[in-house]
Every structure is written in structure tokens, then in C-alpha cells.
Design an enzyme around this catalytic site. Structure first.
Site, PDB file in Angstrom:
ATOM      1  N   ASP A 251       0.808  -1.225   0.000  1.00  0.00           N
ATOM      2  CA  ASP A 251       0.000   0.000   0.000  1.00  0.00           C
ATOM      3  C   ASP A 251       0.838   1.271   0.000  1.00  0.00           C
ATOM      4  O   ASP A 251       0.382   2.324   0.461  1.00  0.00           O
ATOM      5  CB  ASP A 251      -0.951  -0.001   1.217  1.00  0.00           C
ATOM      6  CG  ASP A 251      -1.918  -1.176   1.155  1.00  0.00           C
ATOM      7  OD1 ASP A 251      -2.278  -1.694   2.215  1.00  0.00           O
ATOM      8  OD2 ASP A 251      -2.263  -1.594   0.033  1.00  0.00           O
TER       9      ASP A 251
HETATM   10  N1  LIG Z   1       2.777  -6.332  -2.983  1.00  0.00           N
HETATM   11  C1  LIG Z   1       1.575  -5.797  -2.734  1.00  0.00           C
HETATM   12  N2  LIG Z   1       0.494  -6.594  -2.595  1.00  0.00           N
HETATM   13  C2  LIG Z   1      -0.728  -6.047  -2.349  1.00  0.00           C
HETATM   14  C3  LIG Z   1      -0.873  -4.657  -2.199  1.00  0.00           C
HETATM   15  C4  LIG Z   1       0.294  -3.839  -2.375  1.00  0.00           C
HETATM   16  O1  LIG Z   1       0.232  -2.601  -2.292  1.00  0.00           O
HETATM   17  N3  LIG Z   1       1.479  -4.435  -2.632  1.00  0.00           N
HETATM   18  N4  LIG Z   1      -2.127  -4.130  -1.842  1.00  0.00           N
HETATM   19  C5  LIG Z   1      -3.026  -5.119  -1.224  1.00  0.00           C
HETATM   20  C6  LIG Z   1      -4.446  -4.763  -0.903  1.00  0.00           C
HETATM   21  N5  LIG Z   1      -4.613  -4.702   0.532  1.00  0.00           N
HETATM   22  C7  LIG Z   1      -5.182  -3.543   0.949  1.00  0.00           C
HETATM   23  O2  LIG Z   1      -5.668  -2.748   0.098  1.00  0.00           O
HETATM   24  C8  LIG Z   1      -4.257  -5.752   1.421  1.00  0.00           C
HETATM   25  C9  LIG Z   1      -4.769  -7.020   1.203  1.00  0.00           C
HETATM   26  C10 LIG Z   1      -4.405  -8.079   2.056  1.00  0.00           C
HETATM   27  C11 LIG Z   1      -3.545  -7.882   3.117  1.00  0.00           C
HETATM   28  C12 LIG Z   1      -3.161  -9.064   3.971  1.00  0.00           C
HETATM   29  O3  LIG Z   1      -2.544  -8.901   5.016  1.00  0.00           O
HETATM   30  N6  LIG Z   1      -3.503 -10.262   3.491  1.00  0.00           N
HETATM   31  C13 LIG Z   1      -3.099 -11.543   4.136  1.00  0.00           C
HETATM   32  C14 LIG Z   1      -4.140 -12.623   3.963  1.00  0.00           C
HETATM   33  C15 LIG Z   1      -5.505 -12.167   4.455  1.00  0.00           C
HETATM   34  C16 LIG Z   1      -6.571 -13.233   4.156  1.00  0.00           C
HETATM   35  O4  LIG Z   1      -6.221 -14.322   3.663  1.00  0.00           O
HETATM   36  O5  LIG Z   1      -7.761 -12.943   4.413  1.00  0.00           O
HETATM   37  C17 LIG Z   1      -1.859 -12.055   3.394  1.00  0.00           C
HETATM   38  O6  LIG Z   1      -1.814 -11.898   2.157  1.00  0.00           O
HETATM   39  O7  LIG Z   1      -1.029 -12.691   4.059  1.00  0.00           O
HETATM   40  C18 LIG Z   1      -3.027  -6.613   3.318  1.00  0.00           C
HETATM   41  C19 LIG Z   1      -3.389  -5.545   2.479  1.00  0.00           C
HETATM   42  C20 LIG Z   1      -3.120  -6.323  -2.141  1.00  0.00           C
HETATM   43  N7  LIG Z   1      -1.822  -6.864  -2.255  1.00  0.00           N
END
Ligand SMILES: Nc1nc2c(c(=O)[nH]1)N[C@@H](CN(C=O)c1ccc(C(=O)N[C@@H](CCC(=O)O)C(=O)O)cc1)CN2
EC number: 3.5.1.10
Length: 306
Positions: A251
Site C-alpha cells: 500500500d
Molecule cells: N505487494 C503488494 N500486494 C498487495 C498490495 C500492495 O500494495 N502491494 N495491496 C493489497 C491490498 N490490501 C489492501 O488494500 C491488502 C490485502 C491483504 C492484506 C493481507 O494482510 N492479506 C493476508 C491474507 C488475508 C486473508 O487471507 O484474508 C496475506 O496476504 O497474508 C493486506 C493488504 C493487495 N496486495
């Protein structure tokens, strides 16, 4: 900082009604180089000699002396498609080479192919599908990819392929390989429409297209998961949304568009989610439309929207 625009002054780029996807003679030229005298005249002279008519031009120089020069030109050239290869080669050799210029030349009649990635939340992906069907967005939605099956029945009536590829933190590598099989060399843009999985650096390096994410907060506030809960706990008076390019830093990529809505003590977290959803949809659709119209230029960790 200096900027100028030869089109009507406006606080935001062109309105939704300006989709020009069907115009075969309209082209967009976006250039960047070290600022120096004569760039506007040199680019304009080349286009004029090529038989083009410039219809709009916006330029920006990042500093009075020794900054970077950026310009977006929309021009009309009869027989553009047939002339495009020679025009691009001529610009590269006669203009770009001399000025140390990077440029992109695109045809308005060739809309970008866009893939949308989503998890379970429907309002952003359905908004993009609905606006695209109405002709508000100059793009072709090639597919929707989701790590859940929930939205298949909502997406398929739009005539868009829906691919369910389960993805969790634990299965991320395998899921990304399957996603890349669908995306690599097949799309011009990937939109994360509330896709709730972190994208790995390897995926970003392999996909071959930029990614735009809609984050449900007014960044840099409340980065990461659960921003509305965090906003309620903080007692904010505004909630918002931010559309940004995706980088390895969660983000924190270059911001394209943001907006906010007022809230107060009477609103519960569910109200913030409801009020924020309208802002997310508006912000994401503006960012996607401007990207598809080649209006967004990245410079460092920020953008210029012409
Ligand atoms: N490399 C990046 N990946 C993502 C970004 C980014 O800017 N750079 N934005 C996110 C979107 N997001 C918020 O808008 C977000 C989505 C998910 C997570 C998170 O912690 N997800 C966990 C799993 C959660 C689940 O399984 O319900 C994870 O991936 O371990 C944080 C922020 C999209 N990706």
C-alpha cells in the site's frame, strides 16, 4: 514547478463522457526527457510534418532549471493504423534520440486488455463491470480472477470469464503460478478490486503489466488489513479510499487518485464500510479510466495525471 495545458483548464482530467475508443485516427503520445528549450516545438513540428493535427496537449516540468519534462499529446492522423509503425520509428530516430527522450505512442481505437482480481467483496469489481458495459471505461475486461468462488454467479452474466484460483498465505506460490499462466503476455493492466492477498515481488516482476490496487483508506493512514476498524478505533472524521500502483511495499505505491467522505461519532464500523464503499468505487473507476486513457505518468513514487 511549472505546468501548462492547451486544453480547457479543469481540476480533473477529462470527464467520463470522453471515451474515444472507436476513433481510429486518434493517438496519444506521452514523452519524458530532461527539460530543455524547444521540446514542445520539436515534438509539435514532427507531428505537423507527419500530417497530424494536435487536439490537446498538457506538459509539466518538475523544476525551473534542470528538471524533468513530461508531455501528453492527443493528435489526429488520418490513416493512423497504417502509418503507425513508420511514425513511431521516425519519432524515435528524429526526435527521441536527439533529446534523450522516452516515449509511448498508443492508439485510442485499441483499448487496453484488463484483468480484475478480487476476493469476496463485490462492490468494486461489479462497479467496473457495470461502467465498462455502459461504455464509461475505455478498456476490454479480459477476465476476472478470484481466490474465492463467491462472485462467479455475479460476474459471468457480464460475459466475462471468471477463474477461481484458491490462494492463501500458505498456497501463494502455486496460486501465483496459475494466475501468471492466465495473465503473462495476455493483459495490459491488472486491477486489484479488493483482492485481499499480498502480491509477491516475483509475481510483480513476472506479470508484465502494471497493477492498480484500491486501498480502503485515505493513505498513508491505515495501511494493511482492516482499515475501517482502525479508523473507528481512532475516531476519525473522514474515511476514504486510495487507488495506487502496486509495488513490493504494501500500500505504498504511487498514488493515482484519492477521495474522502465525512463521518462522525454516530457511525459504527459497519457504517464506515458502507460509506467508504461508494468512495472506493468512484476512486478506483477514475484511476482505471485515467490509466486506460494514458493520462497517468509515474515519476519516482508519485504520479502526474494529465
Ligand atoms: N505487494 C503488494 N500486494 C498487495 C498490495 C500492495 O500494495 N502491494 N495491496 C493489497 C491490498 N490490501 C489492501 O488494500 C491488502 C490485502 C491483504 C492484506 C493481507 O494482510 N492479506 C493476508 C491474507 C488475508 C486473508 O487471507 O484474508 C496475506 O496476504 O497474508 C493486506 C493488504 C493487495 N496486495
Amino acid at each position: 514547478m511549472t505546468s501548462s495545458s492547451l486544453t480547457t483548464a479543469r481540476t480533473q482530467p477529462a470527464t467520463a463522457g470522453s471515451v474515444q475508443a472507436t476513433d481510429p485516427d486518434l493517438a496519444r503520445l506521452v514523452v519524458r526527457c530532461q527539460d530543455q528549450p524547444g521540446v514542445v516545438a520539436t515534438v509539435g513540428g514532427f507531428l505537423t510534418r507527419a500530417g497530424a493535427n494536435i487536439e490537446s496537449l498538457q506538459q509539466h516540468t518538475t523544476a525551473p532549471n534542470g528538471g524533468m519534462f513530461f508531455q501528453r499529446t492527443e493528435f489526429r492522423l488520418p490513416g493512423l493504423s497504417a502509418a503507425r509503425e513508420e511514425l513511431e520509428a521516425g519519432f524515435a530516430s528524429e526526435v527521441a534520440a536527439d533529446l534523450g527522450m522516452e516515449f509511448t505512442l498508443t492508439e485510442a481505437a485499441k483499448p487496453k486488455r484488463v484483468a480484475i482480481m478480487v476476493s469476496k467483496t463485490d462492490h468494486c469489481v461489479l462497479d467496473l463491470l457495470w461502467r465498462n458495459r455502459r461504455g464509461e471505461l475505455d478498456m476490454t475486461i479480459a477476465m476476472v480472477i478470484s481466490n474465492h468462488a463467491d462472485l462467479a454467479a455475479d460476474v459471468r452474466p457480464f460475459g466475462v470469464p471468471f477463474f477461481h484460483i484458491p490462494a492463501t498465505r500458505e498456497t501463494r506460490a502455486e496460486a501465483e503460478e496459475r494466475q501468471l499462466d492466465l495473465l503473462r503476455d495476455n493483459v495490459d493492466l491488472v486491477v486489484l478490486a479488493r483482492y485481499m492477498q499480498i502480491i509477491t515481488p516475483s509475481f510483480l516482476a513476472s506479470v508484465g503489466a502494471p497493477l492498480i490496487n484500491i486501498h480502503h483508506s485515505f493513505l498513508p493512514a491505515f495501511i494493511g488489513a482492516g482499515p475501517y476498524q482502525k479508523a473507528k478505533e481512532r475516531g476519525v472524521k473522514l474515511v476514504g479510499a486510495t487507488a495506487h500502483y502496486v509495488t513490493e511495499d504494501l500500500d505504498e505505491g504511487p498514488i493515482i487518485e484519492q477521495d474522502v467522505v465525512r463521518v462522525d461519532h454516530r457511525h459504527q464500523t459497519s457504517d464506515l464500510i458502507r460509506l467508504g464503499a461508494d468512495v472506493e468505487r468512484a476512486v478506483l473507476s477514475r484511476a482505471v479510466r485515467w490509466h486506460c486513457e494514458d493520462r497517468v505518468v509515474r515519476h519516482g513514487n508519485s504520479t502526474m495525471v494529465f
